[in-house]
Design a protein around this motif. Structure first.
Motif, short mmCIF file in Angstrom:
data_model
loop_
_atom_site.label_atom_id
_atom_site.label_comp_id
_atom_site.label_asym_id
_atom_site.label_seq_id
_atom_site.Cartn_x
_atom_site.Cartn_y
_atom_site.Cartn_z
N GLU A 95 107.79 -25.93 -0.88
CA GLU A 95 109.02 -25.22 -0.65
C GLU A 95 110.17 -24.75 -1.71
O GLU A 95 111.27 -24.65 -1.27
CB GLU A 95 109.55 -25.25 0.54
N CYS A 96 109.68 -24.87 -3.04
CA CYS A 96 110.73 -24.72 -3.99
C CYS A 96 110.78 -23.32 -4.12
O CYS A 96 109.97 -22.50 -3.72
CB CYS A 96 110.16 -25.37 -5.49
N ALA A 97 111.86 -22.89 -5.12
CA ALA A 97 112.17 -21.45 -5.17
C ALA A 97 111.36 -21.05 -6.59
O ALA A 97 111.86 -20.03 -7.32
CB ALA A 97 113.75 -21.05 -5.36
N GLU B 285 109.33 -19.41 -9.72
CA GLU B 285 108.41 -18.09 -9.79
C GLU B 285 107.30 -18.13 -10.60
O GLU B 285 106.38 -17.33 -10.27
CB GLU B 285 109.50 -16.88 -10.21
N CYS C 243 105.87 -22.29 -1.66
CA CYS C 243 106.73 -21.58 -2.73
C CYS C 243 106.67 -19.98 -2.52
O CYS C 243 105.96 -19.61 -3.30
CB CYS C 243 106.32 -22.28 -3.88
N GLU C 244 107.45 -19.64 -1.73
CA GLU C 244 107.27 -18.24 -1.31
C GLU C 244 107.52 -17.34 -2.60
O GLU C 244 107.05 -16.12 -2.57
CB GLU C 244 108.01 -17.69 -0.09
N ASN C 245 108.39 -17.72 -3.66
CA ASN C 245 108.59 -16.80 -4.58
C ASN C 245 107.66 -16.92 -5.90
O ASN C 245 107.76 -16.14 -6.88
CB ASN C 245 110.02 -17.13 -5.37
#
Length: 182
Positions: free
Chosen positions: A11-13, A15, A34-36
């Protein structure tokens, strides 16, 4: 560093990720959620990628699995809805449970001739998947492996196929299908 531990970056940001050569193991859930995350470069030195390592990386668009990996692990790319390009090397023998579940942007996939097993729900919800090449050596297709693949209109079943779980083929979509045994 030779491994990324289980859930290390969950769940980190992030990219993008570039992993240095020399890393051998990507742990379970290492980049889960890690949605991004849009891109990742996995070096050839990686020999093991844990279950659900990239699950829920919804912005991930492509992935190249390095040679030396023998299994697409359980839920590896589940929920990666923007994943449209996946490169699997020769040597992969099994596509794990729910490995590509919900990868709704994949329109075709070329499975290596070394694949012998596709586990339950492996491609479930890959709604744009219109072409899949089943290897001659495949012996088993799991339950609902292609469920919700509503763009898949034709599939050729290899002669060596011994087991299709629970009449999986009827779950391809609501339309009739061209099914032929090689």
């Amino acid at each position: 560093m030779t491994s990324i531990t289980d859930f290390a970056f969950e769940e980190c940001a992030l990219e993008s990720i570039t992993i240095s050569e020399g890393l051998n193991i990507i742990g379970r859930g290492a980049f889960r959620g890690c949605e991004n995350l849009v891109s990742i470069s996995i070096p050839k030195s990686v020999l093991s990628i844990g279950d659900y390592a990239f699950e829920g990386c919804s912005e991930l668009t492509s992935a190249v699995i390095p040679e030396g990996i023998t299994e697409v692990s359980t839920q590896l790319f589940e929920g990666c809805r923007n994943l449209s390009l996946i490169n699997l090397p020769q040597g992969i023998t099994r596509i794990g449970y729910s490995a590509f579940l919900g990868c709704s942007s994949i329109d075709s996939i070329c499975l290596p001739q070394t694949v012998v097993s596709i586990r339950d729900n492996a491609f479930e919800g890959c709604s744009k998947l219109s072409r899949i090449n089943l290897p001659q050596e495949i012996t088993s297709i799991g339950f609902k492996a292609f469920y919700g693949c509503c763009s898949l209109t034709s599939i050729i079943l290899p002669k060596g196929l011994k087991n299709i779980e629970k009449s999986d083929i009827i779950y391809l979509s609501n339309r009739s299908h061209n099914l032929a045994k090689r």
